[in-house]
Motif scaffolding. Structure first.
Motif, PDB file in Angstrom:
ATOM      1  N   LYS A  76       0.842  -1.202   0.000  1.00  0.00           N
ATOM      2  CA  LYS A  76       0.000   0.000   0.000  1.00  0.00           C
ATOM      3  C   LYS A  76       0.871   1.244   0.000  1.00  0.00           C
ATOM      4  O   LYS A  76       1.852   1.311   0.730  1.00  0.00           O
ATOM      5  CB  LYS A  76      -0.912   0.011   1.230  1.00  0.00           C
ATOM      6  CG  LYS A  76      -1.840  -1.163   1.314  1.00  0.00           C
ATOM      7  CD  LYS A  76      -3.079  -0.997   0.435  1.00  0.00           C
ATOM      8  CE  LYS A  76      -3.803  -2.311   0.214  1.00  0.00           C
ATOM      9  NZ  LYS A  76      -4.212  -2.968   1.451  1.00  0.00           N
ATOM     10  N   GLY A  77       0.498   2.196  -0.851  1.00  0.00           N
ATOM     11  CA  GLY A  77       1.225   3.458  -0.839  1.00  0.00           C
ATOM     12  C   GLY A  77       2.375   3.485  -1.825  1.00  0.00           C
ATOM     13  O   GLY A  77       3.056   4.479  -1.942  1.00  0.00           O
ATOM     14  N   ASN A  78       2.593   2.377  -2.537  1.00  0.00           N
ATOM     15  CA  ASN A  78       3.674   2.340  -3.509  1.00  0.00           C
ATOM     16  C   ASN A  78       3.209   2.993  -4.808  1.00  0.00           C
ATOM     17  O   ASN A  78       2.250   2.544  -5.417  1.00  0.00           O
ATOM     18  CB  ASN A  78       4.062   0.879  -3.767  1.00  0.00           C
ATOM     19  CG  ASN A  78       5.277   0.751  -4.664  1.00  0.00           C
ATOM     20  OD1 ASN A  78       5.784   1.743  -5.162  1.00  0.00           O
ATOM     21  ND2 ASN A  78       5.723  -0.459  -4.865  1.00  0.00           N
ATOM     22  N   PRO A  79       3.864   4.057  -5.259  1.00  0.00           N
ATOM     23  CA  PRO A  79       3.395   4.723  -6.468  1.00  0.00           C
ATOM     24  C   PRO A  79       3.475   3.838  -7.704  1.00  0.00           C
ATOM     25  O   PRO A  79       2.731   4.041  -8.658  1.00  0.00           O
ATOM     26  CB  PRO A  79       4.340   5.925  -6.597  1.00  0.00           C
ATOM     27  CG  PRO A  79       5.505   5.643  -5.715  1.00  0.00           C
ATOM     28  CD  PRO A  79       5.040   4.694  -4.680  1.00  0.00           C
TER      29      PRO A  79
END
Lengths: 260, 261
Positions: B256-259
């Protein structure tokens, strides 16, 4: 936001000669947050949470300070801190029924009678979504699957309504489907009861799905700490970047082509 | 299409647990081609380890047949079985439990070379050295005890022992599951490199679909002792046909949160 616990320059060594397992860790834990502590084997993450919960062996030498501004005094193990271990096969007592050991925390810390503790145990077993809790309370740990045993261990850990729940690699021995269900359960319980969860894992992706903040450990040091989305999107420490690079999911390019 | 290396047909095996009989394998059929990786995925207790043990003849099936390299694998015995076993090796999840605890790194690899007479005695030492180098271990590790090295190094020794006898098929049962993620990535790369070089086939067993997908040409999904779905890796994951596979896909944790994700 109120602070539950505050670690200052915490250092732990198990052997006189060897380097410390934990060096100079300073960390505040906010009340009600989900804090994930991630790192590889030997990074010091288990030592950190054992020190926090007062579970270090006597020979361990500890320096620095652990303060509990969120509690009235020193925490009582089992009462203020619930702890769930990696292997419920060895953390549960094999000769006590599931109901007896789940109810024990409630009897000892909440002063319930034997009968009331039995009813409380059944209620707790149903809270961790075990089927037929009244019947299951009379079962022994060996009669349950690994995932069910971990649910029992969680029920026991929350029996005394602790402020802090520590989950130390609780899903690493479980398959991915069961793992996802256990993680969902932990989040549900801590959000419903306003507990603080410290979730220790080597699995960055698993942690990123639930944690408010990530603390990354390497070589006994805290190398990075920050809100989950920030740490994952823009890691500052090389160790964090390496964990992100090693992550494999269904979007990772395969190592092999379509046919040999 | 080349002739399959291994064909298993209608394998069944039950175990007794208390008064219950549990079917660990219930009519399982599969085939593995030379040089390919078949990924076998399923949850705990689905029967995948029993299948590994039946295929390697560690556990006899109650019914069904296995053809390996054209022979009736279950009928082989004595010297012919021993000779054929060379071509079907296994790597386990916990290499510490898979080795004699008193063994040395060089010793376990040399034993495999000696038992299957892979190279003449005078060349054995050099061959051990080459295998240690091949699996990415530092030279000079030969004399170390198997207990004194890290888990990742130990799994490399297990791979070196398996490839030492130049097998046609290696069964890997959760061989990367107990490793740290950084070590796991390098072990998977090593396995793929060895396959490209030698043409060995793998049956890669894991509960972790993401890992299976990374290394497999084909994927078979197992649930309650049966193979519920099977096909080319990309196609199976793109269009899952069974509830089991849909559940496994849903359980793979995403970053989660990985571009980039």
């Amino acid at each position: 936001m109120t602070m539950l616990a505050s670690l200052t320059d915490l250092t732990v060594a198990y052997h006189r000669a060897s380097p410390p397992s934990l060096s100079g860790v300073s960390l505040d834990i906010a009340s009600g947050e989900i804090l994930a502590i991630i790192g590889e084997s030997g990074s010091g993450k288990s030592t950190l949470v054992r020190a926090l919960a007062g579970l270090l062996p006597e020979r361990a030498r500890l320096s620095g300070a652990i303060g509990w501004p969120g509690l009235d005094g020193a925490p009582r193990a089992g009462r203020d801190i619930g702890y769930v271990f990696q292997d419920p096969g060895s953390s549960l007592n094999p000769v006590l029924t599931v109901g007896e050991q789940v109810g024990e925390g409630a009897r000892r810390h909440l002063g319930l009678s034997r009968a009331a503790a039995e009813a409380e145990a059944a209620r707790l077993l149903s809270r961790v979504h075990l089927p037929e809790p009244e019947r299951l309370a009379h079962a022994y740990p060996h009669q349950l699957s690994g995932g069910q045993r971990q649910r029992v261990a969680i029920a026991g850990a929350i029996a005394a309504r602790p402020r802090l729940l520590v989950a130390d690699e609780v899903t690493s021995a479980l398959d991915v489907v069961v793992q996802a269900a256990i993680v969902d359960l932990l989040v549900e319980l801590v959000r419903a009861d306003g507990m603080t969860l410290v979730f220790v894992t080597h699995d960055l992706a698993l942690a990123s799905g639930i944690a408010d903040r990530l603390a990354v450990m390497a070589g006994g040091r805290l190398v990075e700490l920050g809100p989950t989305a920030e740490v994952v999107a823009a890691p500052k420490a090389a160790e964090t970047a390496a964990l992100i690079a090693a992550h494999i999911d269904l979007a990772t390019p395969p190592l092999v082509g379509g046919a040999p | 299409m080349t002739a399959p290396l291994l064909v298993a047909h209608d394998l069944s095996r039950a175990f007794t647990s208390g008064r219950r009989r549990v079917a660990a394998l219930d009519g399982v059929s599969l085939s593995i081609a030379p040089g390919e990786t078949l990924g076998l995925v399923g949850g705990s207790g689905c029967g995948k380890s029993t299948l590994a043990r039946v295929l390697t003849r560690l556990v006899p099936p109650e019914s069904g047949s296995i053809a390996f390299m054209g022979d009736d694998w279950l009928a082989l015995s004595g010297g012919r079985l021993r000779a054929a076993r060379r071509h079907l090796q296994m790597v386990f999840q916990d290499p510490l439990a898979a080795f004699n605890p008193r063994a040395t790194v060089g010793g376990v690899i040399a034993d495999a070379l000696r038992i299957h007479a892979v190279v003449p005695r005078e060349k054995r030492r050099a061959e051990v050295g080459q295998l240690i180098e091949r699996v990415g271990l530092p030279s000079g590790l030969e004399e170390r005890s198997i207990r004194d090295i890290s888990g990742g190094q130990r799994q490399r020794v297990a791979i070196a022992r398996a490839i030492a006898v130049q097998p046609r098929l290696i069964v890997l049962d959760e061989a990367a599951s107990a490793l740290d993620v950084s070590v796991r990535g390098r072990i998977l790369e090593l396995l793929v490199d060895v396959q490209r070089e030698t043409g060995v086939a793998y049956l890669f067993i894991s509960h972790d679909l993401a890992v299976i997908r990374a290394v497999s040409h084909r994927i078979a999904v197992m649930a309650a002792g049966r193979i519920v779905e099977e096909g080319p890796a990309a196609a199976v994951i793109a269009a899952p046909a069974s509830d089991t596979l849909r559940e496994l896909i849903g359980a793979v944790p995403a970053l989660k949160g990985n571009p980039q994700a």
